[in-house]
Design an enzyme around this catalytic site. Structure first.
Site, PDB file in Angstrom:
ATOM      1  N   GLU A  22     -36.170  38.061  38.690  1.00  0.00           N
ATOM      2  CA  GLU A  22     -36.983  36.964  38.658  1.00  0.00           C
ATOM      3  C   GLU A  22     -38.195  37.321  39.706  1.00  0.00           C
ATOM      4  O   GLU A  22     -37.841  37.657  40.692  1.00  0.00           O
ATOM      5  CB  GLU A  22     -36.256  35.637  38.833  1.00  0.00           C
ATOM      6  N   GLU A  49     -45.211  29.460  44.431  1.00  0.00           N
ATOM      7  CA  GLU A  49     -44.003  28.418  44.282  1.00  0.00           C
ATOM      8  C   GLU A  49     -43.987  27.913  45.684  1.00  0.00           C
ATOM      9  O   GLU A  49     -44.263  28.548  46.736  1.00  0.00           O
ATOM     10  CB  GLU A  49     -42.681  29.263  44.250  1.00  0.00           C
TER      11      GLU A  49
END
Ligand SMILES: *[C@@H]1O[C@H](CO)[C@@H](O)[C@H](O)[C@H]1NC(C)=O
Length: 323
Positions: free
Chosen positions: A140, A145
């Protein structure tokens, strides 16, 4: 005479070699141009299952999102928002886009005019992953974020065992070096993490400088992320074939003891806005601003729709290039 001709030939060969040096050569060419009403949404599926990160969210289909005003498109940009008008006891309506294509290596450039603001409860991100069943075996990559009141971007990789970074050759701050999700001595699922060097890199701070551009380069030997606030976006970007070797130090440089071809495979790009869940929900009580607003993250998100009018992405383009 012959010697002179040979010299001229040699000289012209040398100058050709100089013109083709790595900094001059266009190393990437465009494979996907997702821009505005003509093509942006056709690059993506609308994910409508339960949020794998356990958020207080309800992801809408394209037709529902359109009907409820959560998405719209003009020629030059798209809007991807959340419901900010209604109480949402069963999860706040939102959108999660997943690229139709799977990618292995390449250069991914997201031009943003706006992203979800730094609001208590929210957890927006731009990221990529293999699949839920393969996780974390196919890796990932979290490009953008953050949660709640964060204004500085957190970039990270999550992998199976055996991938770590050296933490050199970057502008950002290395937080953790082991990308393995169960690494000893790191918070569970932290992975390897780097905090942006830019104070304009996330949420409200990014919006206050009219957005900017994120570029993620994924090769066999590294995953690098650059961020430019609007005023410093290189003029050459987008006009010609981009060349990361001209961009200087990346904000994040994930490189070291890691076989990137083994740990990262068949990634879908994801753009979403979730609420609470495995990150934002878990750290609610440790955010001094947020915890005073409601007894839980879920409670706050469910009952305060007006807090999320700024929780939208305004995306100028997503472009994918390959070598
Ligand atoms: C990408 O698509 C947009 C919208 O169709 C277009 O204006 C733009 O020229 C395209 N860019 C490239 C590099 O092809």
């Amino acid at each position: 005479m012959i010697m002179g001709l040979a010299f001229i030939l040699l000289a012209s060969l040398l100058s050709t070699a100089v013109l083709c040096s790595p900094t001059e050569r266009a190393s990437y060419s465009l494979v996907d141009n997702c821009t505005g009403s003509s093509s942006f949404f056709s690059c993506f599926d609308f994910f409508t299952s339960r949020d794998p990160t356990n958020g207080h969210v309800r992801y809408l289909s394209q037709s529902d999102a359109q009907a409820q005003g959560l998405i719209s498109a003009s020629e030059n940009s798209v809007y991807v928002g959340v419901d900010y008008k209604n109480k949402a006891p069963n999860g706040r309506p939102s959108v999660r886009l997943q690229s139709k294509k799977l990618y292995n290596r390449g250069l991914f450039i997201l031009d943003l005019a706006h992203m979800p603001a730094s609001s208590c409860g929210s957890w927006p991100s731009f990221w990529s992953w293999g699949s839920e069943t393969a996780w974390p075996g196919s890796g990932e990559i979290d490009i953008i974020e953050g949660v709640h009141t964060n204004t500085v971007n957190a970039m990270s990789l999550h992998t199976a065992e055996g991938c770590s970074i050296s933490g050199t050759g970057l502008a950002g701050r290395v937080v953790t070096k082991d990308c393995y999700v169960h690494a000893t001595g790191q918070t569970e699922n932290a992975g390897c993490g780097i905090e942006s060097a830019s104070g304009s890199s996330f949420g409200t701070s990014l919006n206050s400088v009219s957005g900017g551009v994120y570029a993620m380069e994924w090769t066999a030997s590294a995953i690098k992320i650059w961020f430019w606030p609007r005023a410093s976006v290189p003029a050459a970007l987008g006009k010609s074939n981009p060349n990361p070797s001209e961009w200087g130090l990346p904000d994040a440089n994930f490189a070291g003891n890691c076989d990137f071809n083994r740990h990262f495979k068949d990634h879908r790009l994801v753009i979403d806005t979730t609420f609470c869940g495995d990150w934002a929900g878990v750290v609610w009580d440790s955010n001094p601003t947020c915890k005073n607003l409601a007894k839980s993250c879920q409670d706050f998100v469910a009952n305060n729709p007006g807090q999320y009018a700024e929780s939208y992405w305004r995306i100028n383009s997503l472009k994918v290039y390959s070598q």
